[in-house]
Design a protein around this motif. Structure first.
Motif, short mmCIF file in Angstrom:
data_model
loop_
_atom_site.label_atom_id
_atom_site.label_comp_id
_atom_site.label_asym_id
_atom_site.label_seq_id
_atom_site.Cartn_x
_atom_site.Cartn_y
_atom_site.Cartn_z
N TRP A 1 46.36 -36.33 5.62
CA TRP A 1 46.75 -37.74 5.46
C TRP A 1 45.55 -38.63 5.15
O TRP A 1 45.66 -39.62 4.45
N TRP A 2 44.38 -38.24 5.67
CA TRP A 2 43.18 -39.07 5.48
C TRP A 2 42.74 -39.08 4.01
O TRP A 2 42.12 -40.03 3.56
N ARG B 1 47.79 -40.69 13.81
CA ARG B 1 48.87 -40.27 12.91
C ARG B 1 49.61 -39.11 13.54
O ARG B 1 49.01 -38.31 14.24
N ASP C 1 49.34 -32.13 7.00
CA ASP C 1 48.69 -32.37 5.70
C ASP C 1 47.47 -33.28 5.89
O ASP C 1 47.24 -33.83 6.96
N LYS D 1 44.99 -38.76 1.44
CA LYS D 1 46.01 -39.58 0.78
C LYS D 1 45.73 -41.07 0.99
O LYS D 1 45.96 -41.89 0.12
N GLU D 2 45.22 -41.40 2.20
CA GLU D 2 44.99 -42.81 2.52
C GLU D 2 43.59 -43.27 2.11
O GLU D 2 43.23 -44.43 2.34
N ASN E 1 51.14 -35.44 13.63
CA ASN E 1 50.68 -34.20 12.99
C ASN E 1 51.75 -33.70 12.02
O ASN E 1 52.74 -33.12 12.43
N THR E 2 51.51 -33.95 10.74
CA THR E 2 52.47 -33.50 9.73
C THR E 2 51.94 -32.29 8.97
O THR E 2 52.58 -31.81 8.04
N ALA F 1 45.33 -31.03 -0.87
CA ALA F 1 45.64 -32.42 -1.27
C ALA F 1 44.99 -32.74 -2.61
O ALA F 1 45.60 -33.40 -3.47
#
Lengths: 145, 342
Positions: free
Chosen positions: B155-156, B148, B153, B158-159, B150-151, B337
């Motif tokens: 992400w793991w 992914r 946040d 969220k997913e 690098n944003t 998150a």
């Protein structure tokens, strides 16, 4: 430029690209895992100390906040080995030397950042300009490398 | 060190190489394998193995110009880099790394038999790795699918990924954990990387040691012995050696599930050949096979030139503030998150 030299340059460029592609995915650790792209920082202040640890140097500097308070930040650089080979020594960097660093703050929100660009106050690259010998390649054995 | 080398060189007649008391070639010394010759040849060069002198000179000049350019002064009145990331890719992960002055990827291509080389890989003839097996292709695709940008946040979360990539220190790459250097620097095969490319060889009649500068990975090659039983696995594999004439042949098996070489598995088998070609240079050749990864074995060669530079102390674990920062940062992003999801 002659046709021949154009093709020579194209070939050299292709090899550099191949080298870069092979090596850009690699590093001791992914900076992307450590630093937060949403927290850019510009740090300016005197060096407090430098930790010369392989594979990553940590430069500590004191930053003055807008309210006049002081904060010490740690900045992550590369391997000291490269600098030592280019003629820089650990005492080349003196505490009190004012530097400018731009980078991104760590995701854990500690006062750490990557040393994306570390320079003296006149913009010269920190480890190039502060050696007193000019460029890293000044070291005689590096001249014909 | 320098005086020692000069004395050895001075005592040798042309064509002679230094030898041990037992009469074997003396491979001991410190070598720097940094090179601008890439592992893989650019596609469009096809089967072309060699560079002309002019091309090699252009390559060295281009790298010198790149270093000079990236060493130029920056704007002293610059502001912080852009919010949201600087768009850098790979390990620099959208935040950049550090100034180029820290890196050392070599200053020129290397020569074998007087000819400059286009790639380290020599077999297949196109200088590229052979095709992956269908299974290895699937594994590679799965790795890519998990990457992914690098944003900043979690992400793991969220997913709904379970486990997430930062859930356990042992899920992190070996380089990050200071267990092995990155790339295949420790090998085998020992390949050049972005910096810290020195190797020190220490030789005795029944053991030959190779110290890798990066992370101080050490290989101990047992001479004329059998491999360890298959249940014994090592990060750098189990290496046994023998002399074939004046060439040291090193056979390595018994890797873990994560050899240093990208894509390779515990079935990796590497054969290396070290030959002293003169008082200051070794020829390093290797053949790699892993039938679970590549459809056929592949081979490469490069030189190991002696250097007067020293190998300095390493303190990867002691200075690994990055690793705690990575894990702690992940916890913080996860908490954010979770708070957002409420």
């Amino acid at each position: 430029m002659s046709k021949l030299s154009k093709s020579i340059l194209a070939l050299a460029a292709a090899l550099v690209v191949c080298l870069t592609l092979t090596r850009k995915v690699e590093a001791h650790h992914a900076f992307g895992a450590e630093f937060d792209p949403n927290r850019p920082v510009l740090l300016k202040g005197p060096v407090v100390r430098v930790e010369w640890i392989n594979p990553h140097t940590w430069i500590h500097l004191e930053v003055t906040k807008e309210d006049g308070g002081k904060q010490v930040w740690m900045v992550e650089g590369g391997t000291p080995n490269s600098l030592l080979r280019r003629g820089l020594k650990r005492d080349t960097i003196k505490p009190g030397q004012v530097i400018i660093v731009d980078g991104y703050q760590a995701k854990d929100r500690s006062r750490r950042a990557n040393g994306r660009d570390v320079t003296l106050t006149d913009g010269r690259k920190f480890f190039m300009g502060s050696s007193g010998t000019g460029a890293p390649y000044d070291k005689p054995e590096n001249k014909d490398k | 060190m320098r005086i020692g080398l000069l004395l050895v060189a001075a005592a040798l007649l042309p064509g002679q190489i230094p030898r041990t008391a037992e009469g074997k070639p003396d491979l001991s010394g410190v070598y720097d394998i940094a090179t601008l010759t890439p592992l893989l040849r650019p596609d469009h060069l096809g089967d072309r193995l060699e560079l002309s002198d002019q091309e090699a000179a252009a390559l060295a000049k281009m790298e010198a110009a790149r270093m000079a350019k990236t060493s130029q002064a920056s704007n002293p009145n610059r502001t912080a880099p852009p919010k949201g990331g600087d768009g850098s890719e790979g390990a620099a992960g959208n935040v950049g790394g550090y100034n180029t002055v820290w890196t050392d990827r070599g200053t020129g291509a290397f020569k074998i038999n007087g000819k400059w080389r286009t790639s380290i890989i020599t077999d297949p003839k196109n200088g590229r790795m052979p095709p992956l097996t269908p299974e290895a292709r699937k594994r590679a695709a799965a790795r890519v699918a998990l990457a992914r940008p690098n944003t900043g946040d979690a992400w793991w979360v969220k997913e709904g990924l379970n486990p997430g990539p930062y859930d356990d220190p042992e899920l992190r790459p070996l380089g990050e954990r200071c267990l092995l250097g990155f790339g295949s620097t420790g090998g085998p095969p020992m390949l050049p990387v972005l910096y810290n490319n020195l190797k020190q060889i220490v030789q005795t009649p029944n053991r030959i040691m190779i110290l890798n500068e990066m992370v101080h990975d050490v290989r101990i090659i047992r001479m004329n012995e059998e491999h360890e039983p298959p249940e014994i696995r090592r990060w750098l594999g189990d290496s046994v050696g023998r002399w074939e004439g004046d060439t040291l042949v090193v056979d390595t098996t018994n890797f873990t599930d994560q050899p240093a070489l990208t894509s390779a598995t515990r079935y990796l088998h590497v054969v290396e050949r070290f030959t002293r070609i003169d008082a200051r240079t070794l020829l390093y050749q290797f053949t790699v096979e892993d039938p679970t990864v590549w459809t056929r074995p592949w081979s490469g060669e490069m030189i190991m030139p002696a250097t007067e530079d020293r190998i300095y102390e390493y303190a990867c674990h002691e200075g690994n503030y990055s690793f705690e920062g990575i894990l702690r940062g992940a916890r913080l992003l996860e908490a954010e998150a979770a708070a957002k999801a409420k």
